[in-house]
Structure formats: C-alpha cells, structure tokens
Design an enzyme around this catalytic site. Structure first.
Site, PDB file in Angstrom:
ATOM      1  N   GLY A 441       0.849  -1.165  -0.007  1.00  0.00           N
ATOM      2  CA  GLY A 441       0.088   0.035  -0.109  1.00  0.00           C
ATOM      3  C   GLY A 441       0.825   1.390  -0.013  1.00  0.00           C
ATOM      4  NE  ARG A 524       5.525   2.505  11.896  1.00  0.00           N
ATOM      5  CZ  ARG A 524       4.926   3.542  11.456  1.00  0.00           C
ATOM      6  NH1 ARG A 524       5.442   4.911  11.328  1.00  0.00           N
ATOM      7  NH2 ARG A 524       3.561   3.425  10.827  1.00  0.00           N
ATOM      8  CB  CYS A 525       7.007   6.669  17.622  1.00  0.00           C
ATOM      9  SG  CYS A 525       8.603   6.590  18.434  1.00  0.00           S
ATOM     10  CG  HIS A 703       9.553  -4.050   9.682  1.00  0.00           C
ATOM     11  ND1 HIS A 703       8.671  -4.792   9.261  1.00  0.00           N
ATOM     12  CD2 HIS A 703       8.629  -3.136  10.425  1.00  0.00           C
ATOM     13  CE1 HIS A 703       7.429  -4.456   9.184  1.00  0.00           C
ATOM     14  NE2 HIS A 703       7.523  -3.387   9.929  1.00  0.00           N
TER      15      HIS A 703
END
Length: 764
Positions: A441, A524-525, A703
């Site tokens: 996406g 990553r937040c 990731h």
C-alpha cells in the site's frame, strides 16, 4: 504505609528524541557516542519524573527492545553475529534490523548486513519484540554491563533503584527453537546465568529486583508450570528480594502456582484481574508483598480514584505494609506527557492521563491510603468532576449510530457468491498473470511529503497547493510502479500520516493528540487516535485520491483502507462500552467507504487487518468470543461488494497459524502476510489446513534496510508453492514501504518482479 513503584517508563522521550537519535546514527549522521549520551540524558529525565515513587525501575530503558536486551545480557546471540568485533551496541542493532550504521558495516567489511531477528507482537499489544532464537546447542553467558551501567547512573542520581529483568520461563516461552528442539530443555543451562546475574546485583547492594513473568497470565501445560517451580526454587538462594511481576491478564488457575513460588513479592494486574485479588491474598504467605496494578498502563483515560479507593482501602487494612501499588504494567504503552498537548480539545483533554499523569494519580492514591482522603481532597474532587463530565457529555453518545448497529444482520456480512464462483469473474476482469505482483500500500514518505504535510497543518500551505503536492507524489509512485512492471498498483498513500490516524481524523467520535507517541518497535513510533465516542463517517475519505491514481494508469489500482479491527486495536479505545460495540460501529463506517470506492470504479480494494490477532485474548478459552465479533466486523466492512470486486486484506508480524480457520472465515479473496523474517514458517499452517482463497506470502522484509536478492525471493516462493497451489499465490513485500527510502525500494522491487517472472517460467 503503602509502597509505590513503577514497572517501566516510556523510553522514546517527550519529543521522540530517541527515535531521531537512532535514525541519525544509523544514517551515519551522528556518532555512537552522541547516541549513548542521548540515552543517558533520557534515563536521567525519566528517573526525575519518577522521583516521588518509593522504587523506580532501572533497566527498562532500551535502545531498541527490552527482549533483545535480555538476549544480550544472557549472551544468547545468533550465530550469524557472534564474530562481530566492534561495539556491542552495533552488534545489537545488527540483530534488531539487519545492520547498524552503514559506516560501521563498511568498517567491519559487512556491507550486506545479516538477517534481522524475527519480530512479533509482545503478548496482545502493538509493541513488537525481537524473538530470542534457540537451538539444542544454545549456550548462555552473562553480560551484565548494560544493567550495571544504568544502575550506577541511577544511584548517582539518588534513585531508589529496582532493576527490571525478564524472567527465565517467559524468556524461553516467547522465543523460538530454530531446529525444532524443546526450549524447556535449555532451562537447566539458563538458570545458572540468572543466578549469577542476581548475585551480581546483590553484590552491588540491590535490595529488590523486578522479574517479569507475564506468561503466567496464559494457559500453561504441566511442563511449563513445573518449569516455574524448578526456576524459582533454583533462584531462591539469592540474597536479594524478587518481585515477580505478571500483567496483561488474569492468573486464574495459575494463582496457586504464582502465590507459592519462593519470591518476596508478587505483582498482579488488578485492572484485568481485580476479581482474583482476594483469592491471591488468601493464598499468599503472610510475609510476602502483594503489588497491585491499579492504574491502567495501556490506556489513556483518567482513573476513577474514588472507586479505586473504595476497593483498595479494605485491602490496605488487611495487608498493611505488605501492600504495594503501581500501574498495571509498564507505561511503555502510553504517551509520555499530557502537558505537551496544546491543541487537543479542552473537554477531551480533561478526561485523559498519560504516563506522567498516571504517576501523579498513583501518588494521590498512596497519599489517600497513607494519610486519609482529606489529605488529597482537592485532587479527588477534580478527578470526580472530570469523570462526571465525560459520562454526561453529549459528544460521547450518538443515538443514530447505536440504532444502525442494532439493525446489523448476518446478511450484511455475506458475499453474493462463494470464492469459487467469484474468482473466475475477477480473473476475467483483471487479466493478471500467474504469480501477480503488488505491494501492500504505502511508498516512502519522502522529506518532500513530510514537509508539505507539516506546512499544510501549520497553515503555511493552502489546501489547493497541498493537494497538488500530494497528486505529484501519487503520480511519481504510479510511474515508478509501471516502470518496475508491477501488476496491481497502489497510489502510495502520500497523503496519509498513519494508516489509523488518517481514517480517525475523518470519522466522528475520534480525537487526536499532537505528541501522543508510543513505541511500536525500535525507532518506529505511532500516535494512536483517541476513540472517545460513537463512530460515524460524515463523508468519503479516500475515493478522490484513489480515482485520481486510477486515472493515471490502465493497470488495476487498489483502493487502500484500514479495517475496523485494526483501527480499534491501534486506537486508545473508550472504556465505557464493550470493544465489540465500537468495532461494529467502525465496520459500518468503513463499509460505506468500500461501497463508495466500488461505485467509483475501483475493482480491487484492500482492507488491512494487520492487528487482527493482536486483540486476541491471551487465554484460548476467550478466543471464540473475540474472533466471532472481529471476523463479523471485517465481513460487514468487506462483503457488500459485487462478485467482480476483489477484496484483499493484509496481516503483518502476527503468529496466526492457530487462528487460520477464522482468517479463512473472513472470506477475503486475497490475503497478504508477513513471512520473510520467519523463512515462510507462518505457512506451516497450510500443511494441515487447506486455505481456500488466494495468498501473498511476503518475500521482502521491509523492516530491514537489507535488499533481498531475486534468488532469495524465488526460494521463499517455492517454499510457499509447496503448500499453496501456485495459481493462488501472489508475490509481494511483507508490509507497506513508507518507512523505507526509494534507493532501497527500487532495487528490492526490481528483484521481486524478476522473481515473479522466474517463477512463471519454472512453475507455470
């Protein structure tokens, strides 16, 4: 006197300082010494925030993940990184993400990096941990340097320190055997290292150690129950006191086991297990401390202090000095400070408490218990006024929404025809090759995108200019995909800040913080929206962007939506009605968007349910109820479309082999899943379950900055084809690409498209 303590504090900083420092170091823009200095400064601030407590945690701060920290403390390093001779923190990052700073990798001659450790959800939260790896030959060797350094820092600051470690049974339970061996067989090798760690801490004068065993709130077979007895009888000789901490659920049948372990104290999650507390008190020996988690460590609503005191006061009389109080779990799962919020609606702001405010609530409760309610009368009255205002607010309840939910029937979640009849119609319409390629996406959120968004939100860029900038980025994503040769395109989601927040901003019943960030993994937040009231959709949310993207290409364009269960599970959800009710409200709202996309001519619609398993109760006995309403909510959202419209869904970084039948019941035409880090292990479910629809097992670990080769992707897909018929397989990344950069994405997707062509030639 009641004792106060905390199980853990958010580590990212009020302004996400840790995130930016990590990313700066990984990019080679700052030195390792700068990162370490930043970490020390954050720890100092966090201990200052917890200064009023009787005991503050030490060791809860992590540069990436507390489970990975424990692996390094225990010397359990994957073989692929054992020969690294640089700084241990660089090696730590190699396990976490496949590589550390690029300059470090070049210096070590390891430019390609290594396979990153597998990542999965921490119990039923949206926090991801790095899974410990075990084999029959795994050995453990203590490295207490990280913990000892933080302990020295805390003491220099005058902190009454309580070191925090993950317990041995939970550590084995949440890890994975890489060779099929029995993890419990390693307990005998592991316990001496734990004993050495505890003796080391005792030698430093430590009085209490918090040893986290959240696995105790799950169903344990006889072997795992026995492992607890073995472990804690082995460790009982330690000179310090152990506070065994459980959280996220109820002890139930494990209460007797937990109460009788030879430890000095036990912490239980009284938010989830209040009914079990009195039984536990009856089971505990009269010299043991009982710590009660009375402040919700996972949600952001103010605590009802009066009601909590009504419950606690008799227990304080009963337990006396043995009563400790704390948040239910680590505050890692909530934002740092509500005081930073300058734009949040004042009424809603008055209903909330972030980490710092929760510790204030804890102090109010302690003062009331120790000195009487009159000592904190003003604080209690202010708390009660806020709660009463929330209950009475007309913004919370919408009769029209409640009426619509009451009219839901099973027909609303049923497709016109079964998959076997839909699939040929979709194939005829879409004309896709075998092993069709697509992405999940999102495409990279470039500095230009972020700058345009921040300028627009600040009022320095008008709406027309902002929309023009986003259309330009969408066109770039489309052209790049056409050049790559992808089969089903996406618009790239340039206009979206977050897959949940973007939709929440356009739904009634949601509010948004400026700085309500929580850590998802590493740097990553996410900033979960606040679901405070009944949900409705005032207008279309995505149709204009998707139809614009489709106008740029003759290839199929996916409409991209986030599903109701994921929106629910990745929000801070109201606590005044069942979660299932809120989920059905979301389902009706997103269903309207699905139907609008179909009416606009969009023939492929993806409804992401990345967090479906995340909401699964920790006890199997409670699974059916959750899965029933979660699957029903997805079907309500997705199944109003015609047979020719192809519905996709996506799930990432969740072990769902044990709920594969429920996933099949969702009846999505295509499901895409994360499998690359686990080497297609998640497809083991298909050995025993004949999945009826199409599936795209991810072949590109997004990731990690590592770029997978074509051959690696081909090998992964061949493993998939051994379980799922080739004609029902798609080729795609593990997840969205927003966190990656174009120089990484282009070569990785080039290899992916080439892999699909190879598969067509070899497996057609």
């Amino acid at each position: 006197m009641v004792t106060t303590h905390n199980l853990g504090f958010p580590r990212i900083g009020v302004q996400r300082e840790l995130k930016f420092a990590l990313e700066s170091y990984w990019k080679g823009q700052s030195a390792l010494s700068d990162l370490k200095t930043l970490g020390a400064g954050l720890r100092q601030q966090h201990w200052a925030d917890q200064a009023p407590l009787d005991w503050a945690p030490v060791g809860d701060f992590s540069f990436y993940d507390q489970v990975l920290d424990m692996s390094f403390t225990l010397g359990n390093l994957p073989e692929r990184v054992r020969d690294f001779h640089g700084d241990s923190l660089d090696n730590y990052f190699r396990v976490a993400r496949g590589r550390s700073a690029q300059t470090t990798e070049n210096h070590a001659g390891c430019c390609g990096g290594v396979a990153a450790g597998e990542m999965t959800k921490w119990f039923d939260t949206n926090y991801h941990y790095i899974v410990p790896e075990f084999t029959t030959t795994t050995e453990f060797k203590l490295d207490a340097s990280r913990l000892l350094e933080q302990l020295a820092e805390a003491r220099a600051q005058g902190v009454k320190a309580k070191p925090v470690i993950i317990g041995p049974v939970t550590y084995l339970a949440i890890g994975k055997s890489k060779d099929g061996s029995n993890r419990l067989a390693l307990l005998e090798r592991l316990l001496p290292v734990y004993a050495e760690l505890l003796e080391t801490l005792a030698g430093e004068g430590v009085e209490w150690v918090q040893i986290d065993e959240p696995i105790l709130v799950t169903e344990l077979d006889a072997d795992w129950q026995h492992a607890f007895k073995i472990a804690y009888h082995h460790l009982k000789a330690t000179k310090l006191k152990l506070l065994l901490a459980t959280y996220f659920g109820q002890l139930q049948e494990n209460a007797y086991l937990a109460a009788n372990l030879p430890v000095a104290g036990l912490h239980v999650d009284a938010i989830n297990d209040r009914d079990g507390v009195q039984l536990l008190i009856n089971l505990l020996s009269p010299h043991k401390v009982l710590s009660l988690g009375v402040i919700n460590g996972r949600n952001i609503w103010k605590t009802d202090l009066y009601a909590t005191l009504d419950w606690l006061e008799p227990l304080a009389q009963q337990l006396g000095q043995r009563l400790w109080i704390a948040p239910s779990c680590s505050l890692l799962h909530v934002p740092v400070d509500l005081a930073s919020e300058q734009k949040l609606d004042a009424e809603i702001l008055s209903w909330l408490a972030f980490a710092r405010q929760k510790l204030v609530e804890l102090q109010v409760l302690a003062q009331a218990l120790n000195a009487g309610r009159d000592a904190v009368r003003e604080a209690l009255l202010a708390n009660q006024a806020a709660l009463s205002a929330r209950r009475a607010s007309p913004r919370v309840n919408n009769p029209a929404v409640k009426l619509a939910v009451s009219k839901i029937t099973s027909d609303l979640g049923r497709r016109e025809s079964p998959y076997s009849q839909r699939a040929p119609k979709q194939a005829a319409l879409l004309q896709l090759p075998q092993f069709p390629t697509t992405t999940i996406g999102s495409f990279p959120q470039t500095p230009e995108i972020r700058h345009a968004r921040s300028e627009f939100k600040a009022g320095r860029l008008d709406l027309a200019s902002y929309q023009a900038a986003m259309r330009q980025e969408i066109e770039r994503a489309v052209r790049e995909q056409e050049a790559l040769g992808l089969d089903v395109l996406v618009h790239g989601e340039a206009e979206r800040n977050d897959m949940v927040e973007y939709f929440g901003e356009q739904l009634e019943g949601y509010a948004f913080s400026q700085f309500g960030w929580v850590q998802s993994y590493g740097s990553r937040c996410v900033k979960p929206p606040i679901l405070f009231g009944d949900i409705s959709r005032p207008r279309a949310m995505t149709v204009e962007w998707i139809t614009y993207a489709q106008s740029l290409t003759s290839k199929p364009m996916k409409g991209m939506l986030t599903g109701p269960v994921t929106i629910l599970n990745w929000s801070f959800v109201r606590d005044d009605q069942p979660r299932s009710e809120s989920c059905r409200q979301l389902a009706l709202a997103i269903r309207e968007e699905v139907l609008d996309l179909e009416r606009a001519g969009v023939r492929v619609i993806q409804i992401d349910e990345a967090a479906l398993r995340e909401g699964l109760p920790l006890r199997r006995a409670q699974w059916k109820n959750y899965l029933d309403w979660a699957v029903e909510s997805f079907r309500i959202t997705a199944n109003g479309v015609r047979d020719e419209t192809q519905i996709h869904t996506h799930m990432c970084y969740s072990e769902f082999n044990d709920i594969i039948a429920s996933i099949a019941e969702m009846d999505a035409d295509v499901i895409t899943i994360e499998t690359s880090r686990s080497d297609m292990e998640l497809l083991d479910a298909f050995d025993d379950f004949s999945y009826p629809n199409e599936i795209g097992p991810g072949v590109y670990d997004i990731h990690s900055p590592n770029i997978p080769s074509e051959q690696h992707m081909v090998e992964l897909m061949k493993k998939a084809a051994a379980r799922v018929p080739a004609e029902r397989l798609w080729v795609n990344p593990d997840c969205g690409l927003k966190t990656r950069q174009w120089p990484e994405v282009i070569p990785a997707l080039t290899h992916m498209v080439a892999a699909a062509k190879t598969l067509r030639a070899e497996l057609a």
